[in-house]
Scaffold this motif. Structure first.
Motif, mmCIF file in Angstrom:
data_model
loop_
_atom_site.group_PDB
_atom_site.id
_atom_site.type_symbol
_atom_site.label_atom_id
_atom_site.label_comp_id
_atom_site.label_asym_id
_atom_site.label_seq_id
_atom_site.Cartn_x
_atom_site.Cartn_y
_atom_site.Cartn_z
ATOM 1 N N UNK A 138 0.841 -1.205 0.000
ATOM 2 C CA UNK A 138 0.000 0.000 0.000
ATOM 3 C C UNK A 138 0.871 1.248 0.000
ATOM 4 N N UNK A 139 1.983 1.207 0.743
ATOM 5 C CA UNK A 139 2.886 2.349 0.792
ATOM 6 C C UNK A 139 3.595 2.557 -0.548
ATOM 7 N N UNK A 140 3.886 1.463 -1.257
ATOM 8 C CA UNK A 140 4.562 1.584 -2.551
ATOM 9 C C UNK A 140 3.631 2.143 -3.627
ATOM 10 N N UNK A 141 2.328 1.877 -3.500
ATOM 11 C CA UNK A 141 1.375 2.395 -4.458
ATOM 12 C C UNK A 141 1.372 1.622 -5.770
ATOM 13 N N UNK A 142 0.660 2.172 -6.752
ATOM 14 C CA UNK A 142 0.552 1.566 -8.075
ATOM 15 C C UNK A 142 1.598 2.227 -8.975
ATOM 16 N N UNK A 143 2.750 1.559 -9.134
ATOM 17 C CA UNK A 143 3.868 2.138 -9.890
ATOM 18 C C UNK A 143 4.214 3.543 -9.392
ATOM 19 N N UNK A 144 4.249 3.670 -8.072
ATOM 20 C CA UNK A 144 4.622 4.951 -7.480
ATOM 21 C C UNK A 144 3.462 5.902 -7.254
ATOM 22 N N UNK A 145 2.285 5.604 -7.802
ATOM 23 C CA UNK A 145 1.096 6.444 -7.610
ATOM 24 C C UNK A 145 0.378 5.972 -6.353
ATOM 25 N N UNK A 146 0.068 6.883 -5.464
ATOM 26 C CA UNK A 146 -0.629 6.506 -4.238
ATOM 27 C C UNK A 146 -1.940 5.811 -4.565
ATOM 28 N N UNK A 147 -2.226 4.733 -3.836
ATOM 29 C CA UNK A 147 -3.494 4.035 -4.050
ATOM 30 C C UNK A 147 -4.680 4.966 -3.808
ATOM 31 N N UNK A 148 -4.507 5.975 -2.961
ATOM 32 C CA UNK A 148 -5.590 6.919 -2.706
ATOM 33 C C UNK A 148 -5.933 7.745 -3.945
ATOM 34 N N UNK A 149 -4.994 7.822 -4.908
ATOM 35 C CA UNK A 149 -5.234 8.573 -6.140
ATOM 36 C C UNK A 149 -5.734 7.684 -7.270
ATOM 37 N N UNK A 150 -6.060 6.447 -6.940
ATOM 38 C CA UNK A 150 -6.603 5.510 -7.930
ATOM 39 C C UNK A 150 -7.964 5.018 -7.441
ATOM 40 N N UNK A 151 -8.745 4.399 -8.307
ATOM 41 C CA UNK A 151 -10.029 3.842 -7.860
ATOM 42 C C UNK A 151 -9.905 2.434 -7.286
ATOM 43 N N UNK A 152 -8.674 1.981 -7.051
ATOM 44 C CA UNK A 152 -8.471 0.591 -6.671
ATOM 45 C C UNK A 152 -7.955 0.457 -5.235
ATOM 46 N N UNK A 153 -8.418 -0.547 -4.525
ATOM 47 C CA UNK A 153 -7.793 -1.097 -3.324
ATOM 48 C C UNK A 153 -7.580 -0.112 -2.182
ATOM 49 N N UNK A 154 -8.304 0.999 -2.156
ATOM 50 C CA UNK A 154 -8.091 1.982 -1.084
ATOM 51 C C UNK A 154 -9.312 2.175 -0.189
ATOM 52 N N UNK A 155 -10.418 1.535 -0.512
ATOM 53 C CA UNK A 155 -11.646 1.776 0.256
ATOM 54 C C UNK A 155 -11.519 1.314 1.707
ATOM 55 N N UNK A 156 -10.951 0.137 1.905
ATOM 56 C CA UNK A 156 -10.834 -0.394 3.257
ATOM 57 C C UNK A 156 -9.879 0.455 4.089
ATOM 58 N N UNK A 157 -8.782 0.906 3.494
ATOM 59 C CA UNK A 157 -7.840 1.763 4.214
ATOM 60 C C UNK A 157 -8.507 3.058 4.657
ATOM 61 N N UNK A 158 -9.301 3.649 3.793
ATOM 62 C CA UNK A 158 -9.995 4.890 4.147
ATOM 63 C C UNK A 158 -11.018 4.650 5.252
ATOM 64 N N UNK A 159 -11.748 3.555 5.139
ATOM 65 C CA UNK A 159 -12.711 3.190 6.173
ATOM 66 C C UNK A 159 -12.010 3.008 7.524
#
Length: 378
Positions: A138-159
């Motif tokens: 999660x810290x590495x992100x999607x090829x350096x892009x924060x998961x929070x800036x993508x529509x993927x795999x971040x909902x549970x972290x935000x919750x």
């Protein structure tokens, strides 16, 4: 009219197709580029690469599993505690059991539902589930892009972060006001430790760059906070700790809860107004689920507070308002869209889920402000 609607959907499908194509190219080009090098290399080079790829594959399978499976998630979880059956406020001495002489039995007091729920919510975050925000992938992100800036795999972290915000606030209230008699008693050691542990950085892994070196990961601190909270409740049950259930403490507690809800409502409103891209707003989902986590945790904490402060609530005649607030929280938690949309509020095709969640936040906040007014008016 029909032609314009058909053309609109064709444009949407074309945009989705182009976007998916770019995603596929972005994901596949490193593998295509490495293909030629790998085919020409010897086995001394190939074996480490195979091992690394296998390890990454296993890590990603585990990561995706943890982000998609929400163990223990239950919007009706406060019902499990049966707070309505409690007859005494937190900290009050309990009468001796039938058939036992009072002098022959040790003193026992009513434990705190707020502390129980805070500990269980933290257990839900870090023991029943993995704490997503500090996971390496999660810290590495999607090829350096924060998961929070993508529509993927971040909902549970935000919750989880929304839940943790409420637990942090609750721990601070317990230390500063509720868990002590102000001016006549010191700060409870277990509550102080719990607050310190819960304030720890949410994204710490085993190793970090700021500062550089090994670290204790976030879940370890939160697990320590669970122990601290349960120790306090054990002492409270043995009448060795304090729960100061005064009206002014409840008033301050409600004031801070309503303030946090107002801040989140402002964040949702700002996002809804400035980035109304419908299904294509990449940050709408994490905003929504952060607010949902905040309401999820507040539903349990406020249900518990109704039991812990039941004497104050009865004396000030705010029982109806309190139950109305819990009903509003229940209604908000029923909103669980599969895909979060942040469209214009008057859109017929792409609803504004952020505006809807903001409406429910403000409804709850309005009731809490009214309760605060009643508590402070006498």
């Amino acid at each position: 009219m029909l032609d314009s609607i058909t053309a609109f959907f064709k444009r949407i499908l074309a945009a989705i197709g182009r976007w998916l194509g770019l995603v596929f190219v972005g994901l596949s080009w490193p593998f295509l580029a490495a293909r030629g090098w790998y085919r020409q290399g010897n086995w001394l080079l190939k074996l480490p690469v195979v091992a690394l790829v296998t390890l990454l594959a296993l890590l990603y399978i585990y990561f995706v599993w943890q982000t998609q499976i929400w163990t223990g998630f239950n919007p009706s979880y406060p019902d499990v505690y049966k707070f309505s059956e409690r007859k005494f406020s937190a900290g009050q001495e309990l009468p001796a059991a039938d058939g036992q002489q009072a002098a022959a039995t040790p003193n026992s007091c009513q434990t705190s539902g707020i502390v129980d729920v805070a500990a269980d919510l933290t257990d839900f975050n870090v023991n029943q589930n993995a704490w997503i925000s500090s996971m390496l992938l999660y810290k590495l992100g999607l090829f350096g892009i924060s998961w929070d800036d993508t529509p993927f795999l971040d909902n549970k972290a935000s919750f989880q972060r929304g839940v943790n915000l409420v637990v942090r606030r609750t721990s601070a209230e317990l230390v500063d006001t509720i868990g002590r008699v102000r001016g006549t008693s010191g700060i409870n050691g277990d509550l102080q430790k719990a607050r310190g542990n819960l304030q720890f950085d949410e994204s710490s892994w085993y190793f970090g760059m700021h500062p550089f070196g090994p670290k204790t990961p976030t879940p370890s601190y939160y697990r320590a906070a669970i122990t601290n909270l349960r120790n306090f409740n054990t002492d409270l049950g043995n009448c060795k700790a304090i729960f100061d259930g005064r009206a002014d403490n409840l008033l301050q507690f409600i004031d801070h809860v309503s303030s946090d809800l107002g801040n989140t409502a402002n964040i949702l409103a700002d996002r809804s107004q400035k980035y109304s891209y419908g299904w294509f707003d990449m940050r709408a989902d994490d905003r929504f689920w952060f607010a949902y986590g905040q309401l999820y945790a507040n539903y349990g904490i406020l249900t518990a507070a109704g039991a812990d402060f039941q004497q104050v609530i009865a004396e000030r005649n705010v029982g109806r308002l309190w139950n109305d607030t819990l009903g509003m929280l229940q209604a908000a938690l029923r909103i669980q869209p599969m895909i979060i949309s942040n469209g214009p509020e008057d859109s017929s095709f792409m609803p504004s889920h952020l505006a809807t969640m903001g409406f429910h936040l403000l409804r709850v906040r309005s009731n809490l402000v009214e309760i605060r007014t009643v508590l402070g008016g006498r």
